[in-house]
Design an enzyme around this catalytic site. Structure first.
Site, PDB file in Angstrom:
ATOM      1  CB  CYS A 110      -0.983  -0.031   1.154  1.00 11.32           C
ATOM      2  SG  CYS A 110      -2.465   0.928   0.823  1.00 11.32           S
ATOM      3  CG  HIS A 217      -3.707  -3.403   3.223  1.00 13.84           C
ATOM      4  ND1 HIS A 217      -2.752  -2.867   4.062  1.00 13.84           N
ATOM      5  CD2 HIS A 217      -4.244  -2.345   2.556  1.00 13.84           C
ATOM      6  CE1 HIS A 217      -2.714  -1.558   3.927  1.00 13.84           C
ATOM      7  NE2 HIS A 217      -3.616  -1.225   3.006  1.00 13.84           N
ATOM      8  CD  GLU A 219      -1.343  -5.747   5.571  1.00 11.08           C
ATOM      9  OE1 GLU A 219      -1.013  -5.967   4.390  1.00 11.08           O
ATOM     10  OE2 GLU A 219      -2.062  -4.782   5.913  1.00 11.08           O
TER      11      GLU A 219
HETATM   12  N1  LIG Z   1      -2.338   6.840   2.514  1.00 16.60           N
HETATM   13  C1  LIG Z   1      -2.142   6.151   1.255  1.00 16.60           C
HETATM   14  C2  LIG Z   1      -1.810   4.693   1.499  1.00 16.60           C
HETATM   15  C3  LIG Z   1      -2.969   3.947   2.089  1.00 16.60           C
HETATM   16  C4  LIG Z   1      -2.559   2.852   3.053  1.00 16.60           C
HETATM   17  O1  LIG Z   1      -1.412   2.449   3.151  1.00 16.60           O
HETATM   18  N2  LIG Z   1      -3.538   2.408   3.815  1.00 16.60           N
HETATM   19  C5  LIG Z   1      -3.243   1.566   4.968  1.00 16.60           C
HETATM   20  C6  LIG Z   1      -4.289   1.707   6.054  1.00 16.60           C
HETATM   21  C7  LIG Z   1      -3.771   1.274   7.418  1.00 16.60           C
HETATM   22  C8  LIG Z   1      -3.056  -0.094   7.379  1.00 16.60           C
HETATM   23  O2  LIG Z   1      -3.676  -1.129   7.039  1.00 16.60           O
HETATM   24  O3  LIG Z   1      -1.825  -0.125   7.627  1.00 16.60           O
HETATM   25  C9  LIG Z   1      -3.380   6.252   0.367  1.00 16.60           C
HETATM   26  O4  LIG Z   1      -4.440   6.649   0.871  1.00 16.60           O
HETATM   27  O5  LIG Z   1      -3.265   5.908  -0.833  1.00 16.60           O
END
Ligand SMILES: N[C@@H](CCC(=O)NCCCC(=O)O)C(=O)O
Length: 249
Positions: A110, A217, A219
């Site tokens: 992400c 995600h 994970e």
């Molecule tokens: N802020 C960026 C990346 C989005 C992101 O990494 N979300 C993760 C949410 C929390 C987690 O699961 O760690 C965007 O909005 O593109």
């Protein structure tokens, strides 16, 4: 035999107390520990100790985060009330380039995927949901299981790394982001595409070591998802090989 050490760069957040903390989400630690790695949290203190850290680790994981990369790093537009993390940017962006040069395996998830794109000169859409013909890639309203549930399909690029690891052409993924690849960085090749054409996974094609960036995600409940296990097992195998070479070659 010891475990490969997987460095994970922290976010630097000011919490309600007013103090700053350096933190990593537990689900990332669980996925690394659950697939044979030893997580090592790396504070977001900039690039000054990268060489010493790279000598310690066998892989690096760049996690997701609610914060956005500061747009100055890719020619973007400053957004009012944007939630940024300059300390993390200052740590991860040079770290990614240094790790590739040092043949250290890296996995970006992400925000971490977006960092890999920006680190190699790529750019980002900043609010995908405002663009015509594009899906809204933000997480759905609801409880955490709803937020991290399947959101859209992806097409895996035939004969790409992900396709070879997973063995199928399509998969369903979750989606919790408003930013995403606008222009891929130098040397990066697409590995998976969303129905609206957004690049959802990519890698540095000519790198000598494992590297993969995915916008979703894996994970989240990784052990229950064959694509997630394929990703984390491939990353773990690359880190294990680095550990073996470092200690026993
Ligand atoms: N802020 C960026 C990346 C989005 C992101 O990494 N979300 C993760 C949410 C929390 C987690 O699961 O760690 C965007 O909005 O593109």
């Amino acid at each position: 035999m010891g475990l490969p050490i997987i460095g994970i760069v922290c976010c630097r957040w000011r919490l309600e107390s007013g103090h700053f903390y350096h933190l990593v989400g537990e689900k990332y630690l669980a996925a690394i520990a659950g697939t044979g790695g030893l997580p090592l949290l790396i504070p977001a203190l900039g690039a000054r100790d990268h060489a010493q850290i790279l000598a310690l680790v066998d892989g690096l994981l760049f996690t997701g985060s609610n914060s956005n990369i500061e747009p100055e790093h890719y020619g973007g537009t400053p957004l009012a009330d944007d939630f940024n993390d300059a300390a993390r940017d200052a740590t991860t962006l040079p770290f990614i380039r240094a790790a590739i040069a040092a043949h250290i395996p890296i996995l970006g998830l992400c925000r971490g995927a977006q960092e890999m794109n920006v680190a190699f000169g790529g750019s980002l859409h900043q609010q995908i949901q405002t663009l015509d013909q594009m899906l809204d890639h933000r997480e759905p309203e609801g409880d955490i299981d709803t937020m991290y549930g399947f959101a859209h399909p992806i097409e895996l690029v035939p004969s790409g790394l992900l396709h070879r690891l997973y063995g199928q052409q399509q998969a369903m993924v979750n989606s919790l982001h408003q930013q995403g690849v606008k222009q891929l960085g130098h040397g990066l090749v697409a590995e998976a595409i969303a129905p609206d054409g957004l690049i959802e996974a990519f890698r540095l094609a000519d790198a000598p070591s494992f590297n993969l960036a995915v916008q979703w995600h894996p994970e989240w409940q990784y052990a229950d998802n064959p694509l997630s296990m394929a990703i984390f097992n491939a990353f773990a195998a690359a880190c294990q090989a680095h550990y073996q070479h470092k200690h026993f070659a």
